[in-house]
Design an enzyme around this catalytic site. Structure first.
Site, short mmCIF file in Angstrom:
data_model
loop_
_atom_site.label_atom_id
_atom_site.label_comp_id
_atom_site.label_asym_id
_atom_site.label_seq_id
_atom_site.Cartn_x
_atom_site.Cartn_y
_atom_site.Cartn_z
N TYR A 26 -1.45 -0.89 10.89
CA TYR A 26 -1.63 -1.52 9.57
C TYR A 26 -0.45 -1.20 8.65
O TYR A 26 0.21 -2.09 8.12
CB TYR A 26 -2.95 -1.05 8.93
N THR A 59 0.82 -1.21 0.00
CA THR A 59 0.00 0.00 0.00
C THR A 59 0.85 1.26 0.00
O THR A 59 2.00 1.23 0.47
CB THR A 59 -0.89 -0.02 1.27
N ASP A 60 0.26 2.37 -0.44
CA ASP A 60 0.99 3.65 -0.38
C ASP A 60 1.06 4.16 1.06
O ASP A 60 1.83 5.08 1.36
CB ASP A 60 0.32 4.70 -1.28
N GLU A 61 0.29 3.52 1.97
CA GLU A 61 0.27 4.00 3.36
C GLU A 61 1.61 3.79 4.06
O GLU A 61 1.87 4.40 5.09
CB GLU A 61 -0.88 3.34 4.14
N LYS A 87 2.52 -3.61 7.04
CA LYS A 87 2.74 -3.76 5.59
C LYS A 87 4.17 -3.34 5.25
O LYS A 87 4.84 -3.97 4.42
CB LYS A 87 1.74 -2.91 4.79
N1 LIG Z 1 -7.95 -1.92 -0.30
C1 LIG Z 1 -7.07 -1.02 -0.70
O1 LIG Z 1 -7.44 0.13 -0.98
C2 LIG Z 1 -5.62 -1.38 -0.86
C3 LIG Z 1 -4.75 -0.45 -1.42
C4 LIG Z 1 -3.40 -0.81 -1.61
C5 LIG Z 1 -2.96 -2.05 -1.24
N2 LIG Z 1 -3.82 -2.93 -0.67
C6 LIG Z 1 -3.31 -4.27 -0.32
O2 LIG Z 1 -3.94 -5.19 -1.19
C7 LIG Z 1 -4.12 -6.44 -0.53
C8 LIG Z 1 -5.58 -6.86 -0.60
O3 LIG Z 1 -6.38 -5.85 0.03
P1 LIG Z 1 -7.96 -5.99 0.08
O4 LIG Z 1 -8.52 -4.62 0.19
O5 LIG Z 1 -8.43 -6.89 -1.00
O6 LIG Z 1 -8.14 -6.71 1.48
P2 LIG Z 1 -9.36 -7.56 2.03
O7 LIG Z 1 -9.35 -7.33 3.49
O8 LIG Z 1 -10.60 -7.31 1.26
O9 LIG Z 1 -8.94 -9.08 1.71
C9 LIG Z 1 -7.91 -9.73 2.38
C10 LIG Z 1 -8.03 -11.20 2.08
O10 LIG Z 1 -6.94 -11.87 2.74
C11 LIG Z 1 -7.46 -13.01 3.42
N3 LIG Z 1 -6.59 -13.27 4.58
C12 LIG Z 1 -6.44 -12.55 5.70
N4 LIG Z 1 -5.56 -13.13 6.54
C13 LIG Z 1 -5.13 -14.26 5.90
C14 LIG Z 1 -4.20 -15.27 6.22
N5 LIG Z 1 -3.54 -15.28 7.38
N6 LIG Z 1 -4.01 -16.28 5.34
C15 LIG Z 1 -4.68 -16.31 4.16
N7 LIG Z 1 -5.57 -15.37 3.81
C16 LIG Z 1 -5.79 -14.37 4.67
C17 LIG Z 1 -8.87 -12.63 3.82
O11 LIG Z 1 -9.67 -13.76 4.09
C18 LIG Z 1 -9.32 -11.85 2.60
O12 LIG Z 1 -9.84 -12.70 1.62
C19 LIG Z 1 -3.62 -6.23 0.90
O13 LIG Z 1 -2.31 -6.76 0.97
C20 LIG Z 1 -3.62 -4.73 1.09
O14 LIG Z 1 -2.63 -4.33 2.00
C21 LIG Z 1 -5.15 -2.63 -0.47
#
Ligand SMILES: NC(=O)c1ccc[n+]([C@@H]2O[C@H](COP(=O)([O-])OP(=O)(O)OC[C@H]3O[C@@H](n4cnc5c(N)ncnc54)[C@H](O)[C@@H]3O)[C@@H](O)[C@H]2O)c1
Length: 337
Positions: A151, A126-128, A155
């Site tokens: 968080y 993430t950009d965070e 990350k």
């Molecule tokens: N949502 C955003 O705006 C955003 C932006 C940039 C980066 N990200 C990154 O993208 C990735 C996905 O984000 P998202 O928004 O889809 O998150 P989300 O919370 O919707 O999904 C996370 C998924 O990971 C699974 N999970 C959690 N713990 C687990 C574990 N120990 N083992 C296996 N699976 C596990 C959950 O069941 C879920 O399906 C993350 O790594 C997040 O940091 C998200």
């Protein structure tokens, strides 16, 4: 055709990636713990075409066995605890999944004896991790890491492990850092789906502080295309940042959601949704502004965005939630249960 192990593939972004790659004809194995944020419903249309293993990325024996059995060309590590508010209330799961889980995934891949020479691992981040910006400037690949929440710190730790595994072991890892995603199937705890679902059920629309915090919004499909480009055109050891070129104040996003809903799904009493907006005590350590300079992804990977206009993408997203109220009910009931 590529064999891809996708962790967190039942979550918001991971499931979008799975849909894209199934459509492209790739072979996918999804490893997901199905936490409150992960749902089979997110994969309903493609479940018969993929293999879903329910388990944790922190389970070293399971992860090693999946490398042996599935023999992936590519791993995309989306799995994470992803909600800042939860990390403030209860950081422990963030340390387990985002740090120990990332370590487990990369170390098991490093130890995997039959790992093919073309193997790549993408650490999705993430950009965070870069902290917050003032009124000017943008994050880019060399920007210093200054995470402010449990968080983003967890990350950042995962990203630093990725960096070290490349430098120490030449482990073929690529890291991506992306801005705020929006689109279908986002769990209704994050700003946009929370506001849509609360508005429709007549609940307050809680905006932190004065609502002036700024986020850069990218459509989830554009993020997923970028991640795949990084995996296929990127160079191991490199980082690529992705953004949506759509900086908006949180309050402006919520007001726009109300305006769109007023037009496409007016309240039964014909009043606007806007008076449902309420201002609540600010989140501790709330970052003021994020923005992304994604020139490197553009020039080195050929990254382009399909969604150029945030308000149009937002309207399409709202229409998806309106057409999929059963989805919202199913996924939120799971948390309540
Ligand atoms: N949502 C955003 O705006 C955003 C932006 C940039 C980066 N990200 C990154 O993208 C990735 C996905 O984000 P998202 O928004 O889809 O998150 P989300 O919370 O919707 O999904 C996370 C998924 O990971 C699974 N999970 C959690 N713990 C687990 C574990 N120990 N083992 C296996 N699976 C596990 C959950 O069941 C879920 O399906 C993350 O790594 C997040 O940091 C998200």
């Amino acid at each position: 055709m590529t064999k891809i192990l996708v962790t967190g593939g039942a979550g918001f972004i991971g499931s979008c990636f799975v849909h894209q790659r199934v459509a492209a004809g790739d072979t996918l194995l999804v490893l997901d713990a199905l936490t409150y944020a992960g749902h089979k419903e997110n994969l309903a249309e493609v479940l018969s075409k993929i293999e879903l293993v329910v388990g944790s990325i922190t389970d070293g024996a399971l992860v090693a066995s999946l490398y042996e059995k599935f023999q992936p060309d590519l791993v995309i590590n989306f799995a994470a605890e992803s909600h800042v508010d939860n990390s403030i209330a209860s950081p422990s799961a963030f340390i387990d999944t985002n740090i120990i889980g990332t370590y487990t995934m990369i170390e098991a891949a490093r130890q995997w004896k039959k790992r093919p020479s073309h193997f790549r691992f993408v650490q999705v981040s993430t950009d965070e991790v870069y902290g917050e910006l003032g009124t000017s400037g943008k994050f880019y690949e060399g920007y210093p890491y200054q995470p402010n929440s449990p968080y983003s710190a967890s990350k950042a730790a995962g990203d630093l492990l990725a960096r070290a595994w490349f430098h120490t072991y030449q482990f073929p890892i690529i890291t991506t850092n992306c801005s705020n995603n929006y689109g279908p199937r986002q769990y209704p705890e994050k700003l946009i789906p929370l506001m849509i679902t609360n508005a429709l059920s007549g609940k307050p629309l809680p905006v932190y502080g004065d609502g002036k915090n700024i986020r850069d919004w990218i459509h989830v499909e554009d993020h997923c295309s970028g991640v795949f480009l990084a995996a296929t055109n990127g160079t191991p050891g490199e980082t690529y940042v992705f953004g949506g070129h759509s900086e908006r104040k949180n309050l402006d996003v919520v007001q726009e959601i109300c305006r769109i809903l007023d037009r496409v799904k007016p309240r039964t009493d014909k009043h606007s949704y806007a008076p449902q907006i309420t201002f609540v005590k600010d989140r501790p350590g709330h970052d003021q502004r994020y923005a992304i300079d994604d020139s490197k992804a553009k020039y080195k990977l050929g990254y382009t965005r399909k969604y150029q206009n945030f308000e149009e993408g937002l309207e399409a997203t709202i229409k998806w939630y309106l057409a999929n109220t059963a989805w919202a009910q199913a996924v939120t009931q799971k948390k309540a249960a």
